[in-house]
Write a protein that holds these residues in place. Structure first.
Motif, PDB file in Angstrom:
ATOM      1  N   UNK A 140       0.838  -1.196   0.000  1.00  0.00           N
ATOM      2  CA  UNK A 140       0.000   0.000   0.000  1.00  0.00           C
ATOM      3  C   UNK A 140       0.873   1.246   0.000  1.00  0.00           C
ATOM      4  N   UNK A 141       0.267   2.365  -0.455  1.00  0.00           N
ATOM      5  CA  UNK A 141       1.008   3.624  -0.542  1.00  0.00           C
ATOM      6  C   UNK A 141       0.039   4.782  -0.350  1.00  0.00           C
ATOM      7  N   UNK A 142       0.498   5.821   0.343  1.00  0.00           N
ATOM      8  CA  UNK A 142      -0.275   7.049   0.548  1.00  0.00           C
ATOM      9  C   UNK A 142       0.145   8.060  -0.516  1.00  0.00           C
ATOM     10  N   UNK A 143      -0.809   8.480  -1.372  1.00  0.00           N
ATOM     11  CA  UNK A 143      -0.446   9.438  -2.429  1.00  0.00           C
ATOM     12  C   UNK A 143      -0.537  10.889  -1.948  1.00  0.00           C
ATOM     13  N   UNK A 144      -0.944  11.083  -0.675  1.00  0.00           N
ATOM     14  CA  UNK A 144      -0.981  12.407  -0.028  1.00  0.00           C
ATOM     15  C   UNK A 144      -1.886  13.413  -0.732  1.00  0.00           C
ATOM     16  N   UNK A 145      -2.666  12.967  -1.699  1.00  0.00           N
ATOM     17  CA  UNK A 145      -3.578  13.851  -2.431  1.00  0.00           C
ATOM     18  C   UNK A 145      -2.839  14.978  -3.154  1.00  0.00           C
ATOM     19  N   UNK A 146      -1.645  14.675  -3.651  1.00  0.00           N
ATOM     20  CA  UNK A 146      -0.947  15.660  -4.482  1.00  0.00           C
ATOM     21  C   UNK A 146      -0.220  14.939  -5.619  1.00  0.00           C
ATOM     22  N   UNK A 147       0.105  15.654  -6.709  1.00  0.00           N
ATOM     23  CA  UNK A 147       0.662  14.981  -7.890  1.00  0.00           C
ATOM     24  C   UNK A 147       2.029  14.361  -7.655  1.00  0.00           C
ATOM     25  N   UNK A 148       2.846  14.983  -6.812  1.00  0.00           N
ATOM     26  CA  UNK A 148       4.173  14.418  -6.554  1.00  0.00           C
ATOM     27  C   UNK A 148       4.049  13.127  -5.758  1.00  0.00           C
ATOM     28  N   UNK A 149       3.143  13.117  -4.769  1.00  0.00           N
ATOM     29  CA  UNK A 149       2.915  11.892  -4.008  1.00  0.00           C
ATOM     30  C   UNK A 149       2.382  10.770  -4.881  1.00  0.00           C
ATOM     31  N   UNK A 150       1.490  11.115  -5.828  1.00  0.00           N
ATOM     32  CA  UNK A 150       0.961  10.106  -6.746  1.00  0.00           C
ATOM     33  C   UNK A 150       2.072   9.532  -7.623  1.00  0.00           C
ATOM     34  N   UNK A 151       2.958  10.412  -8.112  1.00  0.00           N
ATOM     35  CA  UNK A 151       4.081   9.943  -8.929  1.00  0.00           C
ATOM     36  C   UNK A 151       5.029   9.072  -8.104  1.00  0.00           C
ATOM     37  N   UNK A 152       5.238   9.435  -6.833  1.00  0.00           N
ATOM     38  CA  UNK A 152       6.082   8.625  -5.955  1.00  0.00           C
ATOM     39  C   UNK A 152       5.519   7.210  -5.804  1.00  0.00           C
ATOM     40  N   UNK A 153       4.206   7.116  -5.586  1.00  0.00           N
ATOM     41  CA  UNK A 153       3.594   5.788  -5.446  1.00  0.00           C
ATOM     42  C   UNK A 153       3.769   4.971  -6.726  1.00  0.00           C
ATOM     43  N   UNK A 154       3.583   5.616  -7.874  1.00  0.00           N
ATOM     44  CA  UNK A 154       3.734   4.891  -9.141  1.00  0.00           C
ATOM     45  C   UNK A 154       5.163   4.410  -9.331  1.00  0.00           C
ATOM     46  N   UNK A 155       6.146   5.261  -8.997  1.00  0.00           N
ATOM     47  CA  UNK A 155       7.542   4.831  -9.147  1.00  0.00           C
ATOM     48  C   UNK A 155       7.864   3.672  -8.212  1.00  0.00           C
ATOM     49  N   UNK A 156       7.269   3.681  -7.014  1.00  0.00           N
ATOM     50  CA  UNK A 156       7.504   2.577  -6.088  1.00  0.00           C
ATOM     51  C   UNK A 156       6.867   1.293  -6.603  1.00  0.00           C
ATOM     52  N   UNK A 157       5.735   1.417  -7.282  1.00  0.00           N
ATOM     53  CA  UNK A 157       5.126   0.240  -7.911  1.00  0.00           C
ATOM     54  C   UNK A 157       6.068  -0.350  -8.956  1.00  0.00           C
ATOM     55  N   UNK A 158       6.708   0.529  -9.727  1.00  0.00           N
ATOM     56  CA  UNK A 158       7.678   0.073 -10.726  1.00  0.00           C
ATOM     57  C   UNK A 158       8.884  -0.565 -10.038  1.00  0.00           C
ATOM     58  N   UNK A 159       9.414   0.099  -8.997  1.00  0.00           N
ATOM     59  CA  UNK A 159      10.591  -0.416  -8.284  1.00  0.00           C
ATOM     60  C   UNK A 159      10.318  -1.783  -7.652  1.00  0.00           C
ATOM     61  N   UNK A 160       9.100  -1.968  -7.155  1.00  0.00           N
ATOM     62  CA  UNK A 160       8.746  -3.233  -6.517  1.00  0.00           C
ATOM     63  C   UNK A 160       8.335  -4.308  -7.526  1.00  0.00           C
ATOM     64  N   UNK A 161       8.311  -3.938  -8.820  1.00  0.00           N
ATOM     65  CA  UNK A 161       7.979  -4.873  -9.892  1.00  0.00           C
ATOM     66  C   UNK A 161       6.622  -5.535  -9.673  1.00  0.00           C
ATOM     67  N   UNK A 162       5.614  -4.712  -9.337  1.00  0.00           N
ATOM     68  CA  UNK A 162       4.292  -5.271  -9.088  1.00  0.00           C
ATOM     69  C   UNK A 162       3.668  -5.737 -10.397  1.00  0.00           C
TER      70      UNK A 162
END
Length: 452
Positions: free
Chosen positions: A121-143
């Motif tokens: 799970x990831x908190x996107x903090x309701x802002x665009x940078x937080x959303x991009x951070x969550x997406x990059x972590x999804x890529x890093x974790x190879x989901x």
């Protein structure tokens, strides 16, 4: 609310509190910065889409395929679910909590086709940078997929997913990109279907409609959608009343809405978590104006809000509500309710009447069908996309129509080309309970195709 495309904002990754579930675990709290940057509408992100095609045909040149670690044997199927939590605006903690409860339930019953399910799970903090951070972590974790999530910042999170080839399954439906990205597999009609349906529902009951909506670029989309439904019912366009997204007093907007609605009119509010704040101001104002009916959409008003505000003796008695799914008390939700009772008992984040929790349940139902369709083969972002693109049929026990994402199943509307489920339900509050205002689903695909 719908949020549209612009160039992706990037910054060095910042900590945002990841957690995962592959067996029993308890709730965890996460905090983060507040605020929500708004993005311009209808700018095409061709680069990301082109890269999707390149990666699909030349996978070896794009590095490791995300999700391939979940490919065979006893390796878990790893997915991610994100949503904003602990912000001053919209919060959806029930979405990741439901995903974790689902993982505990499915793992206690043999997993997904014999594989453990691991939910990050990831908190996107309701802002665009937080959303991009969550997406990059999804890529890093190879989901293998992002499943059942909520974010208002579609361009920020979908571009990284598109480049990596990670499917986005069953998002809440709050952004335009969820209905245009080739890697998005929506399970409902999102905010567009709700607003168009709300117009259809109110056209049969109201001489005049006043819409109270956020004063944001995203909110600017809502009057056109509502008016498409009103026009179909031979009513004039709504009175458009803007309100601050994080407002704490809406007396001025309530006065405008009541004045514009007039006799035999309706006031509908689509302010998300601030809708109850608006109707609190409305209650203090309404006695000075002709009586008006009130309305909203699921996600802004739900059964838990009605219960908290007095039930049948509260302000929402008689209100008209447009939703995506059957009412929360419908027997078709019984299996989800049992999973929540067994796996999330005492976790007050997981409310079975919440539209985000319901959408997450349906999204994970899609994931389960997709994994099972692979017949024990590799489970990865690539194989899940292939299964979904080749016409996998998903039955949801009557909570939605049969879901399928072939080209011919999609809506013939330029703004929502990935929309495959344009059904809504008309509901009304009677004796403190949301009940059907009419039987069955109402399809608003033709209404959406007429949106200018």
């Amino acid at each position: 609310m719908p949020v549209s495309r612009r160039t992706l904002l990037l910054r060095p990754s910042s900590p945002s509190g990841l957690s995962s579930t592959s067996g029993p675990s308890g709730p965890s709290g996460r905090t983060g910065p507040s605020g929500s940057a708004r993005l311009p509408r209808r700018t095409t992100a061709l680069t990301a889409t082109a890269l999707v095609a390149v990666c699909a045909s030349l996978a070896t040149s794009c590095g490791v395929i995300p999700g391939s670690a979940a490919g065979a044997g006893d390796d878990p199927v790893t997915v991610m679910t994100w949503a904003p939590e602990n912000t001053k605006a919209t919060n959806k903690p029930g979405i990741p909590a439901m995903a974790q409860a689902y993982a505990r339930w499915v793992n206690a019953n043999g997993g997904l086709d014999g594989r453990k399910l691991k939910v990050i799970t990831c908190n996107d903090h309701n802002d665009p940078v937080g959303a991009a951070d969550c997406a990059r972590k999804a890529v890093d974790k190879e989901v293998a997929a992002v499943v059942g999530s909520y974010s208002q910042h579609g361009q920020s999170f979908l571009s990284p997913l598109e480049v990596a080839g990670i499917p986005y399954i069953g998002g809440y439906g709050v952004t335009d990109e969820e209905f245009s990205s080739p890697l998005s597999y929506p399970v409902n009609g999102g905010e567009p279907a709700l607003m168009a349906g709300n117009g259809r529902q109110l056209a049969a009951r109201c001489e005049r409609v006043a819409l109270v909506r956020p004063d944001t670029i995203a909110g600017d989309d809502l009057p056109g959608l509502l008016d498409a439904g009103l026009t179909e019912g031979h009513r004039r366009s709504s009175a458009d009343i803007r309100a601050p997204e994080d407002g704490t007093d809406f007396s001025a907007q309530a006065e405008q809405a009541l004045e514009r609605a007039g006799t035999d009119g309706c006031v509908t509010a689509a302010l998300g978590a601030r809708t109850d704040t608006f109707y609190d101001s409305y209650r203090r104002t309404e006695s000075a104006y002709p009586a008006a009916k009130i309305s909203s959409v699921l996600g802004s008003v739900d059964q838990s809000l009605i219960d908290r505000t007095g039930g049948g003796n509260g302000p929402y008695e008689g209100a008209y509500v447009t939703g995506w799914y059957p009412v929360a008390g419908d027997a078709r939700w019984n299996e989800m309710r049992e999973v929540i009772r067994r796996q999330a008992f005492g976790d007050n984040r997981v409310d079975p009447t919440d539209a985000g929790v319901q959408t997450t349940w349906i999204a994970y139902t899609v994931l389960k069908h997709a994994v099972e369709s692979l017949d024990g083969g590799e489970v990865s972002a690539r194989t899940l996309r292939r299964a979904l693109d080749k016409g996998l049929k998903v039955e949801t026990g009557g909570l939605t129509p049969t879901l399928r994402w072939r080209f011919k199943d999609m809506l013939a509307a330029s703004d929502f080309p990935r929309l495959v489920n344009a059904d809504v339900t008309f509901q009304v509050v009677r004796d403190g309970r949301l009940v059907p205002a009419q039987k069955g689903f109402v399809n608003v695909s033709k209404t959406l195709e007429r949106v200018p």
